[in-house]
Scaffold this motif. Structure first.
Motif, PDB file in Angstrom:
ATOM      1  N   CYS A  73       0.845  -1.196   0.000  1.00  0.00           N
ATOM      2  CA  CYS A  73       0.000   0.000   0.000  1.00  0.00           C
ATOM      3  C   CYS A  73       0.885   1.252   0.000  1.00  0.00           C
ATOM      4  O   CYS A  73       1.643   1.484   0.950  1.00  0.00           O
ATOM      5  CB  CYS A  73      -0.918  -0.018   1.215  1.00  0.00           C
ATOM      6  N   LEU A  74       0.763   2.060  -1.027  1.00  0.00           N
ATOM      7  CA  LEU A  74       1.567   3.270  -1.149  1.00  0.00           C
ATOM      8  C   LEU A  74       1.278   4.250  -0.013  1.00  0.00           C
ATOM      9  O   LEU A  74       2.193   4.901   0.495  1.00  0.00           O
ATOM     10  CB  LEU A  74       1.324   3.926  -2.505  1.00  0.00           C
ATOM     11  N   ASP A  75       0.032   4.350   0.408  1.00  0.00           N
ATOM     12  CA  ASP A  75      -0.314   5.245   1.517  1.00  0.00           C
ATOM     13  C   ASP A  75       0.402   4.851   2.805  1.00  0.00           C
ATOM     14  O   ASP A  75       0.846   5.713   3.560  1.00  0.00           O
ATOM     15  CB  ASP A  75      -1.831   5.258   1.753  1.00  0.00           C
ATOM     16  N   ASP A  76       0.495   3.546   3.064  1.00  0.00           N
ATOM     17  CA  ASP A  76       1.202   3.078   4.262  1.00  0.00           C
ATOM     18  C   ASP A  76       2.688   3.405   4.188  1.00  0.00           C
ATOM     19  O   ASP A  76       3.298   3.788   5.189  1.00  0.00           O
ATOM     20  CB  ASP A  76       1.014   1.569   4.448  1.00  0.00           C
ATOM     21  N   ALA A  95       4.665   5.869   6.734  1.00  0.00           N
ATOM     22  CA  ALA A  95       5.857   5.384   7.437  1.00  0.00           C
ATOM     23  C   ALA A  95       7.090   6.216   7.111  1.00  0.00           C
ATOM     24  O   ALA A  95       8.125   6.037   7.738  1.00  0.00           O
ATOM     25  CB  ALA A  95       6.100   3.920   7.103  1.00  0.00           C
ATOM     26  N   GLY A  96       7.000   7.119   6.161  1.00  0.00           N
ATOM     27  CA  GLY A  96       8.092   8.035   5.870  1.00  0.00           C
ATOM     28  C   GLY A  96       9.096   7.530   4.862  1.00  0.00           C
ATOM     29  O   GLY A  96      10.285   7.779   4.995  1.00  0.00           O
ATOM     30  N   VAL A 138       7.180  -8.100  -6.420  1.00  0.00           N
ATOM     31  CA  VAL A 138       6.322  -7.064  -6.997  1.00  0.00           C
ATOM     32  C   VAL A 138       6.339  -5.806  -6.130  1.00  0.00           C
ATOM     33  O   VAL A 138       6.460  -4.679  -6.638  1.00  0.00           O
ATOM     34  CB  VAL A 138       4.884  -7.594  -7.202  1.00  0.00           C
ATOM     35  N   ALA A 139       6.256  -5.970  -4.822  1.00  0.00           N
ATOM     36  CA  ALA A 139       6.258  -4.812  -3.920  1.00  0.00           C
ATOM     37  C   ALA A 139       7.583  -4.055  -3.983  1.00  0.00           C
ATOM     38  O   ALA A 139       7.606  -2.821  -4.019  1.00  0.00           O
ATOM     39  CB  ALA A 139       5.973  -5.268  -2.495  1.00  0.00           C
ATOM     40  N   VAL A 140       8.685  -4.784  -4.018  1.00  0.00           N
ATOM     41  CA  VAL A 140      10.005  -4.141  -4.064  1.00  0.00           C
ATOM     42  C   VAL A 140      10.220  -3.452  -5.411  1.00  0.00           C
ATOM     43  O   VAL A 140      10.753  -2.336  -5.464  1.00  0.00           O
ATOM     44  CB  VAL A 140      11.113  -5.171  -3.762  1.00  0.00           C
ATOM     45  N   GLN A 141       9.805  -4.085  -6.489  1.00  0.00           N
ATOM     46  CA  GLN A 141       9.936  -3.452  -7.804  1.00  0.00           C
ATOM     47  C   GLN A 141       9.122  -2.154  -7.850  1.00  0.00           C
ATOM     48  O   GLN A 141       9.577  -1.145  -8.389  1.00  0.00           O
ATOM     49  CB  GLN A 141       9.448  -4.402  -8.908  1.00  0.00           C
ATOM     50  N   THR A 142       7.931  -2.169  -7.278  1.00  0.00           N
ATOM     51  CA  THR A 142       7.088  -0.972  -7.245  1.00  0.00           C
ATOM     52  C   THR A 142       7.740   0.123  -6.414  1.00  0.00           C
ATOM     53  O   THR A 142       7.769   1.291  -6.827  1.00  0.00           O
ATOM     54  CB  THR A 142       5.700  -1.321  -6.685  1.00  0.00           C
ATOM     55  N   MET A 143       8.274  -0.243  -5.239  1.00  0.00           N
ATOM     56  CA  MET A 143       8.975   0.736  -4.406  1.00  0.00           C
ATOM     57  C   MET A 143      10.152   1.343  -5.152  1.00  0.00           C
ATOM     58  O   MET A 143      10.391   2.546  -5.078  1.00  0.00           O
ATOM     59  CB  MET A 143       9.490   0.085  -3.117  1.00  0.00           C
TER      60      MET A 143
END
Length: 167
Positions: free
Chosen positions: A82-85, A89-90, A120-125
């Motif tokens: 979740c991008l909002d999370d 979290a900064g 997938v989450a790490v690639q997005t980050m």
């Protein structure tokens, strides 16, 4: 939300040093062992990086009691999906992000898919925040080939060619 502090996001704290975010499903003793060297007695107090634990499940009181003895340790409920999370979290203040493998939500039957959510989450980050150093835990070493981010990196290109020959 916390009764002793009015801050709601990491940006509200105005820290001097960049943060370290550790993202995990749940709090464990491994997280405690991660924190100990970062809070060793020989490290100067003025150079400590705030450590933010981004946990998907609320930690138990025993874990919170254990980490409460260390300075500048914070935790948020949230997910790296979740991008909002991540923003709460900064992540914009972060120097590095450590991602623990999302074991609970991954397929237990299929070994090759065991790291799919983490990858997938790490690639997005990485796409949204390319300046951040990301350290990721993977359960299958063969999935390392999906963690090559730099398209024009000659060394990464050479490694991918070598993988094609050997696999």
């Amino acid at each position: 939300a916390c009764e002793h502090c009015a801050n709601r996001t990491a940006t509200d704290y105005n820290w001097q040093n960049p943060t370290i975010i550790l993202a995990a499903d749940y709090a464990s003793s491994a997280i405690y062992n991660f924190i100990v060297p970062l809070r060793a007695h020989f490290r100067p107090k003025g150079r400590l990086n705030p450590i933010i634990l981004l946990l998907e499940r609320r930690p138990d009181t025993a874990f919170l009691d254990a980490v409460s003895h260390f300075p500048m340790i914070y935790w948020f409920l949230g997910s790296i999906d979740c991008l909002d999370d991540l923003l709460r979290a900064g992540i914009t203040l972060a120097e590095s992000v450590v991602v623990v493998n999302k074991e609970l939500s991954n397929s237990a039957e299929e070994d090759t898919l065991s790291d799919c959510n983490t990858i997938v989450a790490v690639q997005t980050m990485f796409r949204f925040f390319p300046h951040i150093k990301i350290v990721t835990e993977l359960s299958q070493s063969s999935n390392m080939r999906f963690m090559q981010f730099r398209a024009h990196d000659a060394y990464a290109l050479h490694l991918s060619r070598m993988e094609k020959v050997f696999f």
